[in-house]
Design a protein around this motif. Structure first.
Motif, PDB file in Angstrom:
ATOM      1  N   GLU A 485       0.836  -1.292  -0.077  1.00  0.00           N
ATOM      2  CA  GLU A 485      -0.254  -0.165  -0.058  1.00  0.00           C
ATOM      3  C   GLU A 485       0.912   1.233   0.067  1.00  0.00           C
ATOM      4  O   GLU A 485       1.819   1.463   0.729  1.00  0.00           O
ATOM      5  CB  GLU A 485      -0.917   0.023   1.297  1.00  0.00           C
ATOM      6  CG  GLU A 485      -1.765  -1.138   1.292  1.00  0.00           C
ATOM      7  CD  GLU A 485      -2.987  -0.955  -0.049  1.00  0.00           C
ATOM      8  OE1 GLU A 485      -3.283  -0.023  -0.314  1.00  0.00           O
ATOM      9  OE2 GLU A 485      -3.126  -2.189  -0.354  1.00  0.00           O
ATOM     10  N   GLY A 486       0.325   2.035  -0.896  1.00  0.00           N
ATOM     11  CA  GLY A 486       1.240   3.352  -0.788  1.00  0.00           C
ATOM     12  C   GLY A 486       2.613   3.468  -1.333  1.00  0.00           C
ATOM     13  O   GLY A 486       3.287   4.697  -1.426  1.00  0.00           O
ATOM     14  N   GLN A 487       2.876   2.374  -1.920  1.00  0.00           N
ATOM     15  CA  GLN A 487       4.447   2.329  -2.572  1.00  0.00           C
ATOM     16  C   GLN A 487       4.445   3.196  -3.782  1.00  0.00           C
ATOM     17  O   GLN A 487       3.561   3.331  -4.556  1.00  0.00           O
ATOM     18  CB  GLN A 487       4.682   0.903  -2.991  1.00  0.00           C
ATOM     19  CG  GLN A 487       5.205   0.174  -1.795  1.00  0.00           C
ATOM     20  CD  GLN A 487       5.810  -1.047  -2.414  1.00  0.00           C
ATOM     21  OE1 GLN A 487       6.900  -0.927  -3.531  1.00  0.00           O
ATOM     22  NE2 GLN A 487       5.845  -2.301  -1.617  1.00  0.00           N
ATOM     23  N   LYS A 488       5.520   4.038  -3.811  1.00  0.00           N
ATOM     24  CA  LYS A 488       5.719   5.053  -5.021  1.00  0.00           C
ATOM     25  C   LYS A 488       6.733   4.554  -6.041  1.00  0.00           C
ATOM     26  O   LYS A 488       7.684   3.737  -5.557  1.00  0.00           O
ATOM     27  CB  LYS A 488       6.187   6.506  -4.331  1.00  0.00           C
ATOM     28  CG  LYS A 488       5.349   7.090  -3.375  1.00  0.00           C
ATOM     29  CD  LYS A 488       5.847   8.649  -2.786  1.00  0.00           C
ATOM     30  CE  LYS A 488       4.682   8.882  -2.077  1.00  0.00           C
ATOM     31  NZ  LYS A 488       4.992  10.466  -1.524  1.00  0.00           N
ATOM     32  N   ILE A 489       6.583   5.083  -7.010  1.00  0.00           N
ATOM     33  CA  ILE A 489       7.523   4.808  -8.197  1.00  0.00           C
ATOM     34  C   ILE A 489       8.211   5.976  -8.545  1.00  0.00           C
ATOM     35  O   ILE A 489       7.693   6.772  -9.128  1.00  0.00           O
ATOM     36  CB  ILE A 489       6.747   4.134  -9.345  1.00  0.00           C
ATOM     37  CG1 ILE A 489       5.959   2.723  -8.706  1.00  0.00           C
ATOM     38  CG2 ILE A 489       7.671   3.528 -10.400  1.00  0.00           C
ATOM     39  CD1 ILE A 489       5.024   2.302  -9.700  1.00  0.00           C
ATOM     40  N   PHE A 490       9.573   5.796  -8.550  1.00  0.00           N
ATOM     41  CA  PHE A 490      10.420   6.922  -9.173  1.00  0.00           C
ATOM     42  C   PHE A 490      11.417   6.209  -9.920  1.00  0.00           C
ATOM     43  O   PHE A 490      12.598   5.884  -9.728  1.00  0.00           O
ATOM     44  CB  PHE A 490      11.422   7.474  -7.990  1.00  0.00           C
ATOM     45  CG  PHE A 490      10.474   8.232  -7.052  1.00  0.00           C
ATOM     46  CD1 PHE A 490       9.691   9.592  -7.349  1.00  0.00           C
ATOM     47  CD2 PHE A 490      10.105   7.850  -5.829  1.00  0.00           C
ATOM     48  CE1 PHE A 490       9.201  10.427  -6.649  1.00  0.00           C
ATOM     49  CE2 PHE A 490       9.389   8.633  -5.150  1.00  0.00           C
ATOM     50  CZ  PHE A 490       8.793   9.666  -5.387  1.00  0.00           C
TER      51      PHE A 490
END
Length: 508
Positions: A485-490
């Motif tokens: 949940e809520g993992q971001k991708i850069f």
């Protein structure tokens, strides 16, 4: 005429500005607002892409795209847009996003007039030399010819002892530490894949497994991915020369520092005469008059060491999470592995190819948690191109968004659920999976620029997971069920720790 004379009497432009600063500022402001309004209205009502579906604000300006990109949630938002508007969505004034198997073939497939990488989003190496990830067509063909020797089936068989050494070291480190408490499997997968790919790239590993900790080269990966992500936005607005103002502290310059580390390692490897079958062995052996320069070898070694390790660690982390939150699937996989082998030494690259359920688990993990989750943008060549039945004018930026394509509810049954059986022979073509569009699942991209190291990556995944499941019983620490949940991708997934309890399985 009188007004012209009066202006002439004021002297230079600087004197005019000094005498009427408020008027000049107001005129400039009005001009900028007028220009901006015209630009926005043109994008909405007159632009050649005006007929394609998508939110009006995204069609008017790239700012919404930048906002979601900057916050690491662009791919989540693109999935929402594709679910609402369909397989083709206009996501910026001059950008179209697709989620079909036919778009994969049209955009990335082999063709006489290649859809080249979008020059705005074609990220250059810190040294300016081209590597296989960013090279123009001619350079790419030349470099891929050389690198293909290092990633051939023959090379993989010759490199198996190197893979085994590092995977066995992972097993021993986990065995020695698991009685002390939960272990962060994201970290241990990262240690293994970086040590392994560093060994294959430079002939020397980073020492992460030995020390149980990150070294500067590996620790810098997150900053590098953020730097690349932010640079895309700065290049679009031509602000790259003032990137220090916009770049978060600790991010700017991370790539250059790691390239320098890679260059030093390449120098040491080339100066060390050896028949060890690492990547540089094959590159140097085939390096004729059409070979790579030292600068190209440096940037390719750097890129391979990042792309070939971070992506595999990501997939293994995702697969482990899904297995431990779906205990019935975990049980099936463990049974397959432990009944297939009488001893851990029987687990090899060849023998793991026979584990059908392991292959299905990895395929489903790649679908739900693709290491490359974003879009690899291409530019439509002169003359335009018909994509999915619609004409797209030349110069348009197009691409298939991996995350949206693999999660689109029209592409897969229960697209958000972890269902490895959808990939099993005898089941995948029957209800309820018979309508799954498996051709749109291209986690290693498609065409002549697909991932050169995909066979190595798959071999690592199978070997590591099979050995891990054969020796250990694993359990997710309580309260970590929301890890995804809520993992971001850069560029890469920004993964939090995945804390697991491991216990060496007792065999009587």
């Amino acid at each position: 005429m009188n007004s012209i004379l009066r202006i002439g009497e004021l002297g230079s432009l600087g004197q005019i500005v000094a005498r009427y600063p408020e008027a000049i500022f107001a005129a400039s402001f009005i001009f900028l607002v007028t220009w901006a309004c015209f630009h926005l209205l043109y994008n909405i009502f007159l632009h050649p892409l005006k007929h394609f579906p998508g939110p009006t604000l995204w069609a008017a300006t790239r700012l919404p795209w930048c906002w979601w990109q900057y916050n690491g949630r662009l791919n989540d938002r693109l999935l929402e847009l594709h679910t609402k508007y369909g397989h083709t969505v206009r996501i910026a004034p001059n950008d179209l996003s697709f989620t079909t198997d036919t778009a994969w073939k049209t955009i990335y497939g082999q063709r006489s007039a290649e859809m080249g990488k979008d020059p705005v989003f074609r990220l250059h190496t810190p040294t300016g030399s081209q590597n296989i990830l960013v090279a123009d067509r001619e350079t790419h063909v030349r470099q891929r010819r050389l690198l293909s020797h290092a990633f051939s089936e023959k090379a993989l068989r010759e490199q198996e002892s190197i893979l085994m050494m590092h995977v066995n070291k992972l097993q021993e480190q986990l065995s020695a530490r698991c009685t002390s408490g939960p272990l962060n499997m994201v970290a241990w997968y990262t240690f293994t894949t970086f040590d392994l790919i560093g060994d294959l790239s430079f002939g020397e590993n980073f020492g992460c497994l030995d020390n149980g900790d990150y070294v500067p080269f590996v620790r810098a990966t997150e900053s590098i991915s953020k730097e690349l992500t932010f640079m895309q936005m700065l290049i679009y607005y031509r602000l790259q020369k003032v990137r220090q103002i916009f770049m978060p502290k600790g991010v700017a310059g991370a790539r250059f520092q790691n390239v320098k580390r890679a260059m030093d390692a390449v120098d040491r490897r080339i100066n060390r005469v050896t028949d060890r079958k690492d990547f540089l062995y094959y590159i140097l052996a085939a390096n004729d008059e059409k070979g790579m320069s030292r600068a190209e070898i440096n940037v390719n070694a750097f890129s391979l060491s990042i792309a070939g390790s971070e992506s595999t660690a990501t997939l293994l982390s995702g697969a482990t999470f899904y297995l431990l939150t779906h205990r019935h699937i975990y049980t099936i996989l463990v049974k397959e592995i432990r009944t297939a082998f009488k001893s851990e030494n029987e687990i090899t690259l060849a023998s793991t190819n026979n584990l059908e359920y392991l292959g299905a688990v990895l395929s489903e993990s790649l679908r739900l948690y693709p290491p490359v989750a974003g879009t690899l943008p291409r530019q439509v060549p002169p003359g335009g191109q018909t994509i999915d039945g619609a004409y797209v004018p030349a110069g348009t930026s197009v691409g298939v968004n991996h995350f949206s394509c693999f999660h689109h509810p029209q592409n897969f049954y229960r697209a958000d659920d972890f269902l490895p059986e959808r990939w099993l022979p005898g089941i995948r073509d029957a209800a309820p999976f018979e309508k799954d569009n498996r051709a749109c699942m291209q986690p290693f991209s498609f065409g002549t620029r697909n991932c050169l190291g995909k066979n190595l990556a798959k071999a690592e995944m199978r070997l590591i997971l099979a050995k891990l499941m054969w020796r250990f019983d694993l359990e997710l620490v309580e309260g970590r069920g929301d890890w995804m949940e809520g993992q971001k991708i850069f560029g890469f997934w920004a993964k939090p720790p995945l804390m697991c309890r491991l216990e060496v399985m007792r065999r009587d």
